[in-house]
Design a protein around this motif. Structure first.
Motif, mmCIF file in Angstrom:
data_model
loop_
_atom_site.group_PDB
_atom_site.id
_atom_site.type_symbol
_atom_site.label_atom_id
_atom_site.label_comp_id
_atom_site.label_asym_id
_atom_site.label_seq_id
_atom_site.Cartn_x
_atom_site.Cartn_y
_atom_site.Cartn_z
ATOM 1 N N GLY A 71 25.013 -17.225 -84.598
ATOM 2 C CA GLY A 71 23.984 -16.584 -85.102
ATOM 3 C C GLY A 71 22.697 -17.538 -85.420
ATOM 4 N N GLN A 72 23.046 -18.667 -85.595
ATOM 5 C CA GLN A 72 21.892 -19.933 -85.787
ATOM 6 C C GLN A 72 21.488 -20.087 -84.412
ATOM 7 O OE1 GLN A 72 23.507 -23.666 -86.843
ATOM 8 N NE2 GLN A 72 21.686 -24.530 -86.539
ATOM 9 N N ASN A 73 22.224 -19.978 -83.337
ATOM 10 C CA ASN A 73 21.734 -20.391 -81.912
ATOM 11 C C ASN A 73 20.727 -19.278 -81.514
ATOM 12 O OD1 ASN A 73 22.893 -22.903 -81.939
ATOM 13 N ND2 ASN A 73 24.814 -22.121 -80.967
ATOM 14 N N PHE A 74 21.046 -17.971 -81.850
ATOM 15 C CA PHE A 74 20.257 -16.660 -81.272
ATOM 16 C C PHE A 74 19.122 -16.882 -82.042
ATOM 17 C CE2 PHE A 74 19.542 -12.294 -82.177
ATOM 18 C CZ PHE A 74 19.043 -11.930 -80.740
ATOM 19 N N CYS A 75 19.171 -17.149 -83.419
ATOM 20 C CA CYS A 75 17.924 -17.288 -84.125
ATOM 21 C C CYS A 75 17.055 -18.373 -83.859
ATOM 22 C CB CYS A 75 18.254 -17.413 -85.587
ATOM 23 S SG CYS A 75 18.644 -15.805 -86.457
ATOM 24 N N LEU A 76 17.320 -19.454 -83.358
ATOM 25 C CA LEU A 76 16.560 -20.649 -82.697
ATOM 26 C C LEU A 76 15.969 -20.188 -81.344
ATOM 27 C CD1 LEU A 76 18.820 -23.594 -83.642
ATOM 28 C CD2 LEU A 76 16.639 -22.793 -84.636
ATOM 29 N N ILE A 77 16.707 -19.117 -80.633
ATOM 30 C CA ILE A 77 16.320 -18.684 -79.433
ATOM 31 C C ILE A 77 15.091 -17.725 -79.679
ATOM 32 C CG2 ILE A 77 16.761 -17.302 -77.281
ATOM 33 C CD1 ILE A 77 19.431 -18.949 -77.323
ATOM 34 N N VAL A 78 15.313 -17.002 -80.528
ATOM 35 C CA VAL A 78 14.090 -16.239 -80.823
ATOM 36 C C VAL A 78 12.932 -16.767 -81.463
ATOM 37 C CG1 VAL A 78 13.462 -13.970 -82.375
ATOM 38 C CG2 VAL A 78 15.782 -14.147 -81.146
ATOM 39 N N ALA A 79 13.336 -17.700 -82.297
ATOM 40 C CA ALA A 79 12.156 -18.492 -82.789
ATOM 41 C C ALA A 79 11.405 -19.277 -81.899
ATOM 42 C CB ALA A 79 12.446 -19.296 -84.073
ATOM 43 N N ALA A 80 11.805 -19.830 -80.892
ATOM 44 C CA ALA A 80 11.631 -20.562 -79.654
ATOM 45 C C ALA A 80 10.698 -19.471 -78.763
ATOM 46 C CB ALA A 80 12.804 -21.257 -78.975
ATOM 47 N N PHE A 81 11.198 -18.236 -78.646
ATOM 48 C CA PHE A 81 10.260 -17.340 -77.900
ATOM 49 C C PHE A 81 9.217 -17.173 -78.468
ATOM 50 C CE2 PHE A 81 9.668 -12.813 -77.202
ATOM 51 C CZ PHE A 81 9.254 -12.753 -75.524
ATOM 52 N N GLY A 82 9.195 -16.716 -79.785
ATOM 53 C CA GLY A 82 7.865 -16.609 -80.534
ATOM 54 C C GLY A 82 7.037 -17.522 -80.512
ATOM 55 N N ALA A 83 7.490 -18.789 -80.744
ATOM 56 C CA ALA A 83 6.684 -20.136 -80.544
ATOM 57 C C ALA A 83 6.025 -20.330 -79.224
ATOM 58 C CB ALA A 83 7.390 -21.076 -81.111
ATOM 59 N N LEU A 84 6.687 -20.024 -78.272
ATOM 60 C CA LEU A 84 6.145 -20.234 -76.870
ATOM 61 C C LEU A 84 5.142 -19.045 -76.675
ATOM 62 C CD1 LEU A 84 6.198 -21.107 -73.964
ATOM 63 C CD2 LEU A 84 8.154 -19.094 -73.668
ATOM 64 N N ARG A 85 5.179 -17.930 -77.238
ATOM 65 C CA ARG A 85 4.145 -16.828 -77.289
ATOM 66 C C ARG A 85 2.952 -17.211 -78.068
ATOM 67 N NH1 ARG A 85 0.290 -14.192 -76.571
ATOM 68 N NH2 ARG A 85 0.099 -11.909 -76.761
ATOM 69 N N LEU A 86 3.262 -17.686 -79.077
ATOM 70 C CA LEU A 86 2.069 -18.319 -79.906
ATOM 71 C C LEU A 86 1.419 -19.393 -79.169
ATOM 72 C CD1 LEU A 86 3.188 -18.421 -83.496
ATOM 73 C CD2 LEU A 86 1.462 -17.312 -82.623
ATOM 74 N N PHE A 87 2.194 -20.212 -78.523
ATOM 75 C CA PHE A 87 1.508 -21.421 -77.868
ATOM 76 C C PHE A 87 0.614 -20.678 -76.532
ATOM 77 C CE2 PHE A 87 1.831 -24.447 -74.106
ATOM 78 C CZ PHE A 87 1.369 -25.445 -74.595
ATOM 79 N N LEU A 88 1.420 -20.043 -75.816
ATOM 80 C CA LEU A 88 0.503 -19.356 -74.675
ATOM 81 C C LEU A 88 -0.810 -18.444 -75.073
ATOM 82 C CD1 LEU A 88 3.541 -18.326 -72.428
ATOM 83 C CD2 LEU A 88 1.968 -20.405 -71.984
ATOM 84 N N GLY A 89 -0.603 -18.226 -76.247
ATOM 85 C CA GLY A 89 -1.866 -17.348 -76.644
ATOM 86 C C GLY A 89 -2.954 -18.057 -77.524
ATOM 87 N N GLY A 90 -2.618 -19.262 -77.562
ATOM 88 C CA GLY A 90 -3.651 -20.035 -78.325
ATOM 89 C C GLY A 90 -3.330 -20.112 -80.028
ATOM 90 N N GLY A 91 -2.388 -19.278 -80.398
ATOM 91 C CA GLY A 91 -2.166 -19.252 -81.740
ATOM 92 C C GLY A 91 -2.756 -18.097 -82.415
ATOM 93 N N ILE A 92 -3.470 -17.258 -81.644
ATOM 94 C CA ILE A 92 -4.217 -16.211 -81.910
ATOM 95 C C ILE A 92 -3.985 -14.916 -81.276
ATOM 96 C CG2 ILE A 92 -6.484 -15.166 -82.529
ATOM 97 C CD1 ILE A 92 -7.476 -18.060 -82.863
ATOM 98 N N ILE A 93 -4.222 -14.959 -80.050
ATOM 99 C CA ILE A 93 -3.980 -13.593 -79.078
ATOM 100 C C ILE A 93 -2.529 -13.239 -79.010
ATOM 101 C CG2 ILE A 93 -4.553 -12.938 -76.811
ATOM 102 C CD1 ILE A 93 -6.971 -14.733 -76.920
#
Length: 73
Positions: A51-73
């Motif tokens: 469960g911990q590893n799954f949550c870390l993967i989900v968080a990494a996916f969301g952080a990558l999306r934030l990074f690609l969108g510049g934190g806003i878009i």
């Protein structure tokens, strides 16, 4: 039991992140990445780490999306 709770929190965060992939809704990840990290923290308290590893993967996916969108878009 905490491993199941962690996996459930990660699944909920992943499902809620689906609309955040749409352009102009990427800022929703500011809400869902901490939720996934909370699930990872709960998963740290468990003896199993699935469960911990799954949550870390989900968080990494969301952080990558934030990074690609510049934190806003």
């Amino acid at each position: 039991m905490l491993n199941l709770l962690s996996g459930f929190i990660g699944l909920v965060a992943l499902i809620l992140m689906i609309p955040a992939v749409i352009p102009l809704l990427g800022a929703l990840n500011w809400l869902f990445v901490p939720l996934a990290l909370l699930g990872a923290f709960i998963g740290m308290l468990s003896s199993k780490k699935g469960g911990q590893n799954f949550c870390l993967i989900v968080a990494a996916f969301g952080a990558l999306r934030l990074f690609l969108g510049g934190g806003i878009i």
